[in-house]
Write a protein that holds these residues in place. Structure first.
Motif, short mmCIF file in Angstrom:
data_model
loop_
_atom_site.label_atom_id
_atom_site.label_comp_id
_atom_site.label_asym_id
_atom_site.label_seq_id
_atom_site.Cartn_x
_atom_site.Cartn_y
_atom_site.Cartn_z
N LYS A 25 0.86 -1.32 0.04
CA LYS A 25 -0.08 0.11 0.00
C LYS A 25 0.93 1.26 -0.06
O LYS A 25 0.41 2.06 0.68
CB LYS A 25 -0.95 0.06 1.33
CG LYS A 25 -0.18 0.09 2.52
CD LYS A 25 -1.33 0.21 3.68
CE LYS A 25 -0.68 0.42 5.03
NZ LYS A 25 -1.85 0.79 6.09
N VAL A 27 2.55 4.58 -0.62
CA VAL A 27 1.94 5.99 -0.78
C VAL A 27 2.36 6.55 -1.96
O VAL A 27 1.74 7.33 -2.76
CB VAL A 27 2.30 6.97 0.36
CG1 VAL A 27 1.46 6.58 1.58
CG2 VAL A 27 3.79 7.26 0.78
N LYS A 30 -0.25 6.38 -4.66
CA LYS A 30 -0.89 7.36 -4.91
C LYS A 30 -0.35 8.89 -5.67
O LYS A 30 -1.06 9.46 -6.48
CB LYS A 30 -1.39 7.81 -3.52
CG LYS A 30 -2.17 8.90 -3.40
CD LYS A 30 -3.86 8.61 -4.03
CE LYS A 30 -4.71 9.63 -3.33
NZ LYS A 30 -5.22 10.40 -4.58
N ASP A 34 -1.75 10.79 -8.77
CA ASP A 34 -2.07 12.24 -8.63
C ASP A 34 -1.38 13.09 -9.58
O ASP A 34 -1.71 14.28 -9.79
CB ASP A 34 -1.54 12.72 -7.15
CG ASP A 34 -2.55 12.48 -6.12
OD1 ASP A 34 -3.47 11.98 -6.37
OD2 ASP A 34 -2.28 12.49 -4.73
N PHE A 52 -4.88 -0.06 0.70
CA PHE A 52 -4.61 1.14 -0.31
C PHE A 52 -5.67 1.86 -0.96
O PHE A 52 -5.77 2.90 -0.83
CB PHE A 52 -3.32 0.67 -1.42
CG PHE A 52 -3.19 1.72 -2.24
CD1 PHE A 52 -2.39 2.83 -1.92
CD2 PHE A 52 -3.98 1.69 -3.57
CE1 PHE A 52 -2.36 3.89 -3.12
CE2 PHE A 52 -3.66 2.60 -4.52
CZ PHE A 52 -2.87 3.59 -4.42
N GLU A 55 -7.93 3.15 2.07
CA GLU A 55 -7.48 4.45 2.70
C GLU A 55 -7.23 5.78 1.76
O GLU A 55 -7.53 6.76 2.18
CB GLU A 55 -5.85 4.28 3.22
CG GLU A 55 -5.73 3.33 4.39
CD GLU A 55 -4.47 2.57 4.67
OE1 GLU A 55 -3.71 3.33 4.14
OE2 GLU A 55 -4.33 1.77 5.46
N ASN A 56 -7.27 5.50 0.38
CA ASN A 56 -7.13 6.47 -0.61
C ASN A 56 -8.83 6.78 -0.99
O ASN A 56 -8.77 7.63 -1.89
CB ASN A 56 -6.37 6.29 -1.40
CG ASN A 56 -4.76 6.36 -0.97
OD1 ASN A 56 -4.46 7.46 -0.51
ND2 ASN A 56 -4.32 5.27 -0.77
N ASN A 57 -9.67 6.13 -0.76
CA ASN A 57 -11.08 6.21 -0.99
C ASN A 57 -11.13 6.01 -2.65
O ASN A 57 -11.65 6.88 -3.45
CB ASN A 57 -11.76 7.71 -0.78
CG ASN A 57 -11.69 7.44 0.66
OD1 ASN A 57 -12.35 6.66 1.40
ND2 ASN A 57 -11.41 8.77 1.14
N ILE A 58 -10.61 4.89 -3.08
CA ILE A 58 -10.64 4.60 -4.53
C ILE A 58 -11.21 3.44 -5.01
O ILE A 58 -11.15 2.33 -4.25
CB ILE A 58 -8.76 4.44 -5.11
CG1 ILE A 58 -8.13 5.73 -4.75
CG2 ILE A 58 -8.87 3.78 -6.44
CD1 ILE A 58 -6.61 5.51 -5.03
#
Length: 86
Positions: A25, A27, A30, A34, A52, A55-58
């Motif tokens: 997971k 970062v 992400k 981004d 992952f 936690e990242n609302n994906i």
């Protein structure tokens, strides 16, 4: 990672693909998303991958092969993560 990889991704005009072996997971995945680039990952456990995404609302989808030896987690064409079931 930010100094050497993300700065080069941001400088490019074309979308790039970044490979994350044993991605878990991290970062960094992400950060690549981004920066509007693509993530390809490989992992041996679903735990980190699902954490992952949560936690990242994906939102993601999962496909399985017919022998249940692997799963592919994906988000459109932006993320593809192969999880080998051992």
């Amino acid at each position: 990672f930010q100094k050497y990889v993300l700065s080069k991704l941001a400088a490019g005009e074309q979308q790039q693909c970044v490979f994350f072996p044993l991605c878990g997971k991290t970062v960094d995945m992400k950060a690549v998303l981004d920066s509007n680039n693509q993530v390809i990952g490989v992992e041996c456990s679903t735990v980190g991958i699902e954490a992952f995404f949560q936690e990242n609302n994906i939102e993601y989808a999962i496909t399985n092969d017919k022998y249940k030896t692997y799963k592919v987690y994906f988000v459109g064409s932006k993320i593809s993560i192969l999880v080998v079931i051992v």
